[in-house]
Write a protein that holds these residues in place. Structure first.
Motif, PDB file in Angstrom:
ATOM      1  N   THR A   4       0.884  -1.880   0.047  1.00  4.70           N
ATOM      2  CA  THR A   4      -0.238   0.084  -0.064  1.00  4.70           C
ATOM      3  C   THR A   4       1.065   1.512  -0.076  1.00  4.70           C
ATOM      4  N   HIS A   5       0.249   2.109  -0.110  1.00  4.57           N
ATOM      5  CA  HIS A   5       1.057   3.490  -0.497  1.00  4.57           C
ATOM      6  C   HIS A   5      -0.001   4.607   0.075  1.00  4.57           C
ATOM      7  N   ARG A   6       0.828   6.030   0.412  1.00  4.89           N
ATOM      8  CA  ARG A   6      -0.264   7.260   0.396  1.00  4.89           C
ATOM      9  C   ARG A   6      -0.621   7.208  -0.556  1.00  4.89           C
ATOM     10  N   ALA A   7      -2.352   8.255  -0.676  1.00  3.55           N
ATOM     11  CA  ALA A   7      -2.098   9.414  -2.032  1.00  3.55           C
ATOM     12  C   ALA A   7      -3.519  10.610  -0.859  1.00  3.55           C
ATOM     13  N   LEU A   8      -3.803  11.213  -2.133  1.00  2.00           N
ATOM     14  CA  LEU A   8      -4.935  11.796  -1.955  1.00  2.00           C
ATOM     15  C   LEU A   8      -5.854  11.742  -2.442  1.00  2.00           C
ATOM     16  N   VAL A   9      -6.905  11.263  -1.826  1.00  2.00           N
ATOM     17  CA  VAL A   9      -7.418  10.829  -2.584  1.00  2.00           C
ATOM     18  C   VAL A   9      -9.396  11.679  -2.178  1.00  2.00           C
ATOM     19  N   ARG A  10     -10.413  11.867  -2.733  1.00  2.00           N
ATOM     20  CA  ARG A  10     -11.420  12.279  -2.859  1.00  2.00           C
ATOM     21  C   ARG A  10     -12.529  11.828  -2.434  1.00  2.00           C
ATOM     22  N   ARG A  11     -12.894  12.878  -1.506  1.00  2.00           N
ATOM     23  CA  ARG A  11     -14.483  11.766  -0.589  1.00  2.00           C
ATOM     24  C   ARG A  11     -15.009  11.997  -2.196  1.00  2.00           C
ATOM     25  N   LEU A  15     -23.639  18.125  -1.474  1.00  2.00           N
ATOM     26  CA  LEU A  15     -24.510  18.444  -1.482  1.00  2.00           C
ATOM     27  C   LEU A  15     -24.177  19.398  -2.679  1.00  2.00           C
ATOM     28  N   ARG A  16     -22.704  20.356  -2.764  1.00  2.00           N
ATOM     29  CA  ARG A  16     -22.701  21.415  -3.758  1.00  2.00           C
ATOM     30  C   ARG A  16     -21.900  21.185  -5.031  1.00  2.00           C
ATOM     31  N   GLY A  17     -21.481  19.667  -4.898  1.00  2.00           N
ATOM     32  CA  GLY A  17     -21.189  19.262  -5.336  1.00  2.00           C
ATOM     33  C   GLY A  17     -19.301  18.468  -6.189  1.00  2.00           C
ATOM     34  N   ARG A  18     -18.925  19.592  -4.477  1.00  2.00           N
ATOM     35  CA  ARG A  18     -17.621  19.497  -4.406  1.00  2.00           C
ATOM     36  C   ARG A  18     -16.759  18.084  -4.148  1.00  2.00           C
ATOM     37  N   THR A  19     -15.659  18.004  -3.442  1.00  2.00           N
ATOM     38  CA  THR A  19     -15.482  17.026  -3.553  1.00  2.00           C
ATOM     39  C   THR A  19     -13.878  17.103  -2.376  1.00  2.00           C
ATOM     40  N   LEU A  20     -14.042  16.538  -0.574  1.00  2.00           N
ATOM     41  CA  LEU A  20     -12.757  17.395  -0.275  1.00  2.00           C
ATOM     42  C   LEU A  20     -12.038  16.066  -0.968  1.00  2.00           C
ATOM     43  N   ASP A 325      -0.239  15.988   3.611  1.00  2.00           N
ATOM     44  CA  ASP A 325      -1.035  15.910   4.963  1.00  2.00           C
ATOM     45  C   ASP A 325      -1.465  17.599   4.226  1.00  2.00           C
ATOM     46  N   GLY A 326      -0.435  18.545   4.539  1.00  2.00           N
ATOM     47  CA  GLY A 326      -0.325  19.987   4.220  1.00  2.00           C
ATOM     48  C   GLY A 326      -1.413  20.203   3.353  1.00  2.00           C
ATOM     49  N   ALA A 327      -1.757  19.424   1.982  1.00  2.00           N
ATOM     50  CA  ALA A 327      -2.125  19.965   0.698  1.00  2.00           C
ATOM     51  C   ALA A 327      -3.457  19.228   1.172  1.00  2.00           C
ATOM     52  N   ALA A 328      -3.831  18.577   1.811  1.00  2.00           N
ATOM     53  CA  ALA A 328      -5.813  17.711   2.343  1.00  2.00           C
ATOM     54  C   ALA A 328      -5.903  19.006   2.824  1.00  2.00           C
ATOM     55  N   ARG A 329      -4.607  18.981   4.074  1.00  2.00           N
ATOM     56  CA  ARG A 329      -5.811  20.940   4.865  1.00  2.00           C
ATOM     57  C   ARG A 329      -5.581  22.096   3.916  1.00  2.00           C
ATOM     58  N   LEU A 330      -4.996  22.606   2.818  1.00  2.00           N
ATOM     59  CA  LEU A 330      -5.126  23.313   1.724  1.00  2.00           C
ATOM     60  C   LEU A 330      -6.151  23.432   1.371  1.00  2.00           C
ATOM     61  N   ILE A 331      -6.589  21.930   0.916  1.00  2.00           N
ATOM     62  CA  ILE A 331      -7.582  22.229  -0.341  1.00  2.00           C
ATOM     63  C   ILE A 331      -8.643  21.800   0.071  1.00  2.00           C
ATOM     64  N   ASN A 332      -8.727  21.240   1.156  1.00  2.00           N
ATOM     65  CA  ASN A 332     -10.082  20.818   1.869  1.00  2.00           C
ATOM     66  C   ASN A 332     -10.585  22.976   2.538  1.00  2.00           C
TER      67      ASN A 332
END
Length: 359
Positions: A4-11, A15-20, A325-332
């Protein structure tokens, strides 16, 4: 046990169509003959990625990211483990491969490049003189795209003025490239806020021709930007529909045009002689319309060479450098707030450092 490896995965879309996104462990893909497994070391977050995450595009990749530099882990014999490479995200003949759009992308500790993309020459070696991992590596693909647009323009005419409609990353890179190539060029930058300025039509009319316009706009406003440039520039006009554009006819001076079809005619550097469409305008000089999707290997190599020789000249557009991890915070944060701001600064270009050496 399955690797396995780590990745940024879309949720799943809200309701607004956004994928955190979340940082998650995902299975590392097994390789078939001719495949290549790479470990991204730097990846970019671009305007198209934001459109995907906001739900403005239907691209299905669970892990986005089509810009960056990676190290080879295993696979095709043309590359040795440890080689530093970049991947051209657009396959000129196979729509089934569009990195980070319909196949998993670079926001990950491991990325599979399928044999078809390797065979098509989409994996390019990066000179070891590029520091590892250098954040400017995230600029290679957008810089190459700006180079492609400039190349097409210069095959038509040598403009005296440039309109850059859009103040995002590609717009800024285009302005920098064009002024390096054409030293006496007059440049008019049109931002989202200045597009409604009542004085803009007069400034457009006052530009010496030939006038080139690079439209680096979200697809929802591209048609409006094109109609304004067409309406207010009477000299010879070259228009690069660089950003996306909605399907359908766009009403211009000389009549309606399928601008999306014009933009799609050049893909991945093909055909060798770029397609542009010339129209005669009533009471004005002709307009030359063109655009492109993706870039060729030569554009990526030229962009990398420029970044290696002059990294400081382009680094200022990198406003944020983060880990996974910082990218997830920034994007969200950006998606939740609805504004491109993180840690009190506008997000112009974010680069993600990824340490995939021990997934």
């Amino acid at each position: 046990m399955t690797a396995t490896h780590r990745a940024l995965v879309r949720r799943a879309p809200d309701l607004r169509g956004r994928t955190l996104v979340d940082v998650a462990r995902v299975p590392t893909p097994a390789l078939a003959d001719g495949d290549l497994l790479v470990a991204p070391v730097i990846a970019g977050v671009c305007g198209t990625d934001w459109q995907i995450l906001r739900g403005d595009r239907s691209d299905p990749a669970a892990t986005p990211g089509h810009e960056g530099v990676a190290r080879v882990i295993a696979g095709d014999g043309a590359f040795a483990a440890g080689d530093l490479v970049t991947v051209n995200p657009t396959h000129p003949t196979d729509p089934g491969f569009l990195l980070g759009h319909n196949v998993p992308g670079f926001w990950s500790e491991r990325t599979l490049v399928p044999a078809s993309a390797v065979a098509a020459g989409l994996v390019l070696p990066v000179a070891p003189s590029l520091p590892d991992p250098a954040p400017v590596g995230a600029l290679a693909e957008p810089l190459a795209s700006a180079m492609y647009g400039l190349e097409i323009a210069l095959s038509i005419a040598r403009p005296r003025s440039l309109v850059v409609w859009g103040d995002g990353i590609v717009g800024r890179l285009a302005a920098e490239l064009w002024t390096r190539e054409l030293r006496d060029l007059r440049v008019l930058q049109v931002s989202r806020s200045s597009a409604d300025d009542p004085g803009l039509p007069a400034r457009l009319r006052g530009l010496p021709g030939p006038v080139a316009a690079v439209l680096v706009t979200p697809r929802s406003v591209t048609a409006d930007a094109l109609t304004q440039v067409d309406r207010h520039v009477d000299t010879e006009l070259l228009v690069d529909v660089h950003g996306g554009v909605d399907a359908g006819l766009v009403p211009l001076r000389f009549g309606p045009v399928d601008v999306a079809a014009v933009r799609a005619a050049n893909c991945g550097g093909e055909p060798h002689l770029p397609v542009r469409v010339s129209f005669t305008r009533p009471d004005a000089a002709p307009i030359q319309l063109y655009g492109h999707r993706g870039v060729a290997a030569r554009h990526l190599r030229a962009a990398l060479d420029l970044l290696i020789t002059d990294p400081a000249g382009f680094a200022p557009v990198l406003t944020h450098v983060v880990d996974l991890d910082g990218a997830a915070r920034l994007i969200n944060d950006v998606l939740s707030a609805g504004a491109r701001v993180h840690d009190g600064r506008r997000v112009l270009k974010a680069a993600i450092r990824i340490d995939g050496s021990t997934p």
